[in-house]
Every structure is written in C-alpha cells, then in structure tokens.
Write an enzyme that holds these catalytic residues in place. Structure first.
Site, PDB file in Angstrom:
ATOM      1  N   GLY A 232     -29.104   7.550  13.502  1.00  7.63           N
ATOM      2  CA  GLY A 232     -28.706   6.285  14.130  1.00  7.63           C
ATOM      3  C   GLY A 232     -28.504   5.216  13.069  1.00  7.63           C
TER       4      GLY A 232
ATOM      5  N   ARG B 243     -34.616   8.123  35.261  1.00  7.75           N
ATOM      6  CA  ARG B 243     -35.525   8.510  34.191  1.00  7.75           C
ATOM      7  C   ARG B 243     -35.227   9.933  33.709  1.00  7.75           C
ATOM      8  NH1 ARG B 243     -40.670  10.470  34.837  1.00  7.75           N
ATOM      9  NH2 ARG B 243     -42.114  10.172  33.078  1.00  7.75           N
TER      10      ARG B 243
ATOM     11  N   GLN C 269     -32.122  18.132  16.814  1.00  8.51           N
ATOM     12  CA  GLN C 269     -32.606  17.627  15.523  1.00  8.51           C
ATOM     13  C   GLN C 269     -33.878  18.335  15.075  1.00  8.51           C
ATOM     14  OE1 GLN C 269     -32.520  13.303  15.581  1.00  8.51           O
ATOM     15  NE2 GLN C 269     -30.297  13.280  15.875  1.00  8.51           N
TER      16      GLN C 269
ATOM     17  N   THR D  63     -38.694   6.915  15.912  1.00  7.89           N
ATOM     18  CA  THR D  63     -38.658   5.529  16.390  1.00  7.89           C
ATOM     19  C   THR D  63     -37.870   5.431  17.694  1.00  7.89           C
ATOM     20  OG1 THR D  63     -38.867   4.622  14.159  1.00  7.89           O
ATOM     21  CG2 THR D  63     -37.844   3.192  15.790  1.00  7.89           C
ATOM     22  N   GLY D  64     -36.846   6.272  17.852  1.00  8.58           N
ATOM     23  CA  GLY D  64     -35.973   6.226  19.039  1.00  8.58           C
ATOM     24  C   GLY D  64     -36.751   6.511  20.318  1.00  8.58           C
TER      25      GLY D  64
ATOM     26  N   ASP E  11     -46.048  -2.151  17.699  1.00 10.91           N
ATOM     27  CA  ASP E  11     -47.032  -2.656  18.664  1.00 10.91           C
ATOM     28  C   ASP E  11     -48.294  -3.127  17.942  1.00 10.91           C
ATOM     29  OD1 ASP E  11     -45.351  -1.631  20.915  1.00 10.91           O
ATOM     30  OD2 ASP E  11     -45.842   0.267  19.946  1.00 10.91           O
TER      31      ASP E  11
ATOM     32  N   HIS F   2     -46.071   4.481  23.394  1.00 11.87           N
ATOM     33  CA  HIS F   2     -45.257   3.301  23.049  1.00 11.87           C
ATOM     34  C   HIS F   2     -44.467   2.912  24.294  1.00 11.87           C
ATOM     35  CE1 HIS F   2     -42.504   0.497  21.286  1.00 11.87           C
ATOM     36  NE2 HIS F   2     -41.488   1.218  21.676  1.00 11.87           N
TER      37      HIS F   2
HETATM   38  P1  NAX Z   1     -28.578   0.966  18.461  1.00 12.07           P
HETATM   39  O1  NAX Z   1     -27.959   1.355  19.748  1.00 12.07           O
HETATM   40  O2  NAX Z   1     -28.127  -0.277  17.754  1.00 12.07           O
HETATM   41  O3  NAX Z   1     -28.371   2.162  17.410  1.00 12.07           O
HETATM   42  C1  NAX Z   1     -28.642   3.488  17.728  1.00 12.07           C
HETATM   43  C2  NAX Z   1     -27.694   4.327  16.915  1.00 12.07           C
HETATM   44  O4  NAX Z   1     -28.040   5.685  17.129  1.00 12.07           O
HETATM   45  C3  NAX Z   1     -26.227   4.162  17.305  1.00 12.07           C
HETATM   46  O5  NAX Z   1     -25.483   3.810  16.146  1.00 12.07           O
HETATM   47  C4  NAX Z   1     -25.844   5.535  17.856  1.00 12.07           C
HETATM   48  O6  NAX Z   1     -24.523   5.877  17.518  1.00 12.07           O
HETATM   49  C5  NAX Z   1     -26.849   6.419  17.129  1.00 12.07           C
HETATM   50  N1  NAX Z   1     -27.061   7.714  17.755  1.00 12.07           N
HETATM   51  C6  NAX Z   1     -27.061   8.040  19.073  1.00 12.07           C
HETATM   52  N2  NAX Z   1     -27.233   9.349  19.243  1.00 12.07           N
HETATM   53  C7  NAX Z   1     -27.367   9.881  18.010  1.00 12.07           C
HETATM   54  C8  NAX Z   1     -27.523  11.209  17.542  1.00 12.07           C
HETATM   55  N3  NAX Z   1     -27.585  12.234  18.382  1.00 12.07           N
HETATM   56  N4  NAX Z   1     -27.606  11.388  16.212  1.00 12.07           N
HETATM   57  C9  NAX Z   1     -27.505  10.364  15.361  1.00 12.07           C
HETATM   58  N5  NAX Z   1     -27.323   9.087  15.740  1.00 12.07           N
HETATM   59  C10 NAX Z   1     -27.253   8.868  17.062  1.00 12.07           C
HETATM   60  O7  NAX Z   1     -30.133   0.961  18.708  1.00 12.07           O
HETATM   61  P2  NAX Z   1     -31.302   0.315  17.815  1.00 12.07           P
HETATM   62  O8  NAX Z   1     -31.523  -1.062  18.243  1.00 12.07           O
HETATM   63  O9  NAX Z   1     -31.036   0.602  16.377  1.00 12.07           O
HETATM   64  O10 NAX Z   1     -32.558   1.165  18.346  1.00 12.07           O
HETATM   65  C11 NAX Z   1     -32.684   2.544  18.093  1.00 12.07           C
HETATM   66  C12 NAX Z   1     -33.803   3.138  18.927  1.00 12.07           C
HETATM   67  O11 NAX Z   1     -35.047   2.541  18.600  1.00 12.07           O
HETATM   68  C13 NAX Z   1     -33.644   2.945  20.434  1.00 12.07           C
HETATM   69  O12 NAX Z   1     -33.973   4.166  21.084  1.00 12.07           O
HETATM   70  C14 NAX Z   1     -34.682   1.916  20.762  1.00 12.07           C
HETATM   71  O13 NAX Z   1     -35.123   2.013  22.108  1.00 12.07           O
HETATM   72  C15 NAX Z   1     -35.761   2.284  19.784  1.00 12.07           C
HETATM   73  N6  NAX Z   1     -36.790   1.276  19.522  1.00 12.07           N
HETATM   74  C16 NAX Z   1     -38.051   1.707  19.280  1.00 12.07           C
HETATM   75  C17 NAX Z   1     -39.083   0.856  18.965  1.00 12.07           C
HETATM   76  C18 NAX Z   1     -40.460   1.379  18.671  1.00 12.07           C
HETATM   77  O14 NAX Z   1     -41.327   0.561  18.399  1.00 12.07           O
HETATM   78  N7  NAX Z   1     -40.742   2.679  18.726  1.00 12.07           N
HETATM   79  C19 NAX Z   1     -38.860  -0.612  18.922  1.00 12.07           C
HETATM   80  C20 NAX Z   1     -37.415  -0.987  18.740  1.00 12.07           C
HETATM   81  C21 NAX Z   1     -36.436  -0.141  19.504  1.00 12.07           C
HETATM   82  O15 NAX Z   1     -36.403  -0.574  20.839  1.00 12.07           O
END
Ligand code: NAX
Length: 328
Positions: A11, A98, A112, A129-130, A159, A187
């Site tokens: 990402g 969901r 992955q 993180t995702g 958090d 989380h």
């Molecule tokens: P964005 O939507 O800006 O970026 C995500 C990127 O991932 C995009 O560029 C997309 O093309 C790419 N992507 C999607 N599927 C993919 C795959 N199969 N292989 C490689 N890349 C892929 O999101 P962003 O704000 O950067 O957040 C990323 C993730 O972090 C989200 O899932 C979000 O919910 C999560 N978070 C987690 C947090 C935590 O504390 N654990 C906090 C922040 C955030 O909310």
C-alpha cells in the site's frame, strides 16, 4: 559498511505510505548506520502514483537508501525481505457488510502470507497495519506455515501512543513521564487501554488520576474512538501518526525496548492473561535481541478483566468468521 536491510511496504502509494517511506529512508527505522532497500508493493492501478512517490524519494538523495524496488506481484516484491510492513488493505466502503470486508481483506492477506512464506528472508519480521489489523495478521500467519508464528505482529502502537498522550494531557505532565502503558485486545473500538498498570513519574497512573469516572467515560472512549475523531476533523483517516506508530513498533522489535518500560504489541497469544492461543491480541511486551516477550505477572483487576475479555471475545468472533470463510 553493513549490507542493506530489505524493507517491504505494501500500500506504498497510500496516505500512510507517503509518511512512512521517507522516514524509513532517512534512517528513523533502523538508525543512522544501517542502509535500507525499499521493496514497495501496490495494486496495478496505483503503480503510476507509486512511481511518483519513488521520484520524490530519489529527489531526497537519502544517503541510507541504497535501492527501491516496486511492483504489483508479491512473490517478486517480497523476495529476500527482512522486514515487511503490511499497510495496504481494502477499506470498508458504504454498504459493505462485515463479511464482505473480511473476504476482501482475506484475499489480500492469504496471498501475501503465501508469498512471504515462499520468498522472504529467513529472519523476516512482519507487521500488519492494514485493518482489521489483528485478523489480517492472523490470516497472513495461517497462510505462512514455514515462518514462525511469532514473526507476525499487528499494530496497536498508535493506540498506545494515543493513550500516553491523553493521560499526559490530563495530568499536565510531559509524555516522557508516562511509562508502562498497555493496550489489551483488538485494534478496534473494544480495545482496552490500561491505566492500572501504567506509571506516571514512577507512581501508579490510575491512582494519580484518581477518577474512575474519567477513566471509564472519558479516557477509554477517547483513546478507542480517536481514529473516528481524526476522520471527522481531517476528512481522512490518521496517516502520519499511523506511520509513526508503524515505525515505532518495528524499530523497537528490531532494536529493543528501553529499560524500565514496555510497549503494546499485538502478538500471537501464548495463553498469557487468559487470552486463548491462536488469537493475535495486544499485550504489554518487552524486546531484547530482536525477540519480544509478553510481560508476565501484572495484576488484572475485575474492571480490567471484563474489558480485556470483551475485546478478546471480538477477536474470537473475527477468527470464527474468517474460519467460516475458509481463509485460515
Ligand atoms: P489508503 O487507502 O490511502 O492506502 C492504501 C493503499 O493500499 C492504496 O494505495 C491501495 O492501492 C493499496 N492496496 C490495496 N490493496 C493492496 C494490495 N493487495 N497490495 C498492495 N497494496 C494494496 O489507506 P491508508 O490511509 O494508507 O491506510 C492503510 C490501512 O491502514 C487501512 O487499512 C487503514 O484502515 C489502516 N489503519 C490502521 C491503523 C492502525 O493503527 N492499525 C491506523 C491508521 C489506519 O486507519
């Protein structure tokens, strides 16, 4: 000089990636003496944007950045990586159930996990993180049978940092005086930030606060719902602070936690504190020589027990759902 450490980020063209990559390349992840090579994975439609980010990385002329590899094929991009930050995920969009969210992410994290299993370096450490981070990590782990389970972590450091910041503000002390903060569980909004084992200037944090009402009705919901508050204010989700936490978690996992303190890490449970084995849940952890240990022997009062149990029950539900979907 040292051989470069290969760091994968998925990402990488997203908003967290835009904060994360530059800090890794500047040396904030592994220190000023360790060169890094970035391995950046994106989906095909985002590769063009990723090329733009790589142009900017080039334009920083970072002395520690030895090479950047990009692509949309995990088995190529993950080749030989020592550290993997799995940031890219499928966000929940309007009308998505969901189950749809779990299957969409399941497809990403099964693939992955398998790719890491096949091509990553033997010492690979993987941090998800995702979102839903804990369950995505569980899916990746379950699809990588040759990688030791403890190499799969999920991020609850954001958090943890939010909890430190809220407590410091309440007590009017610098964040450096807060130690031994713990986030327990998932989380998600059910997470439990624990002040009963935290310290302020060496004293018990819950006693220093001395206001159970504030802990229950203010502190816990503020920390747990901080992500939504950021979205409401900024119009998009936490990015720089999420990148900061991702760096912090991985930095400490590789280089160790400071003496006299611990950090919150979501790790595969070994049954500690009654959290069932087979769930990836947040615990207080210390790290030495690149290996974490869950801090043992903390007192869990009735209030904490109920909060931890509720968040762990949610993790068990998510596990059940992805099991039924055949993802693990
Ligand atoms: P964005 O939507 O800006 O970026 C995500 C990127 O991932 C995009 O560029 C997309 O093309 C790419 N992507 C999607 N599927 C993919 C795959 N199969 N292989 C490689 N890349 C892929 O999101 P962003 O704000 O950067 O957040 C990323 C993730 O972090 C989200 O899932 C979000 O919910 C999560 N978070 C987690 C947090 C935590 O504390 N654990 C906090 C922040 C955030 O909310």
């Amino acid at each position: 000089t040292q051989a470069p450490v290969k760091v994968a980020v998925t990402g990488a063209a997203g908003q967290i990636g835009y904060s994360l990559l530059f800090r890794i390349a500047s040396g904030e992840l592994l220190g000023p003496d360790t060169p890094v090579q970035l391995h950046l994975l994106e989906i095909t439609p985002a590769l063009k944007a990723l090329e733009g980010v790589v142009m900017e990385l080039d334009d920083c002329a970072f002395p520690l950045l030895s090479k950047v590899v990009i692509g949309d094929d995990a088995t190529k991009v993950f080749d030989g990586v020592n550290l993997a930050m799995l940031v890219g995920a499928r966000p929940r969009t309007a009308g998505m159930e969901r189950g749809d969210l779990l299957s969409a992410n399941g497809a990403i994290f099964t693939a992955q996990g398998k790719a890491l299993n096949d091509v990553a370096a033997d010492d690979v450490k993987i941090l998800v993180t995702g979102n839903p981070a804990n369950t995505n990590a569980l899916i990746a782990m379950s699809n990588a049978p040759d990688i030791p389970a403890e190499r799969f972590n999920a991020l609850t450091r954001l958090d943890h940092n939010r909890a430190i910041s809220q407590l410091a503000a309440r007590l009017g002390v610098p964040v450096t005086e807060i130690k031994k903060m713990t986030i327990w569980g998932n989380h998600s909004a059910t997470q439990y930030p624990d002040l009963f084992n935290a310290e302020v200037n060496g004293a018990n944090a819950a006693e220093a606060v001395n206001d159970q009402g504030w802990i229950e009705n203010d502190f816990i919901p503020t920390v747990a719902k901080r992500g939504a508050a950021i979205i409401a204010a900024r119009g998009s989700s936490s990015a720089a602070s999420a990148a900061n936490a991702t760096i912090g978690h991985m930095h400490d996992w590789v280089l160790g936690t400071p003496e006299g303190d611990w950090v919150s890490m979501s790790v595969p449970s070994d049954g500690s504190y009654g959290v069932p084995e087979g769930l990836i849940s947040s615990f207080p952890c210390v790290v030495k020589d690149g290996k974490y240990e869950i801090v043992q022997g903390l007192e869990i009062n009735d209030f904490s027990r109920a909060k931890i149990d509720a968040s762990v029950a949610e993790l068990a539900d998510e596990k059940q759902a992805v099991t039924e979907l055949g993802l693990i």
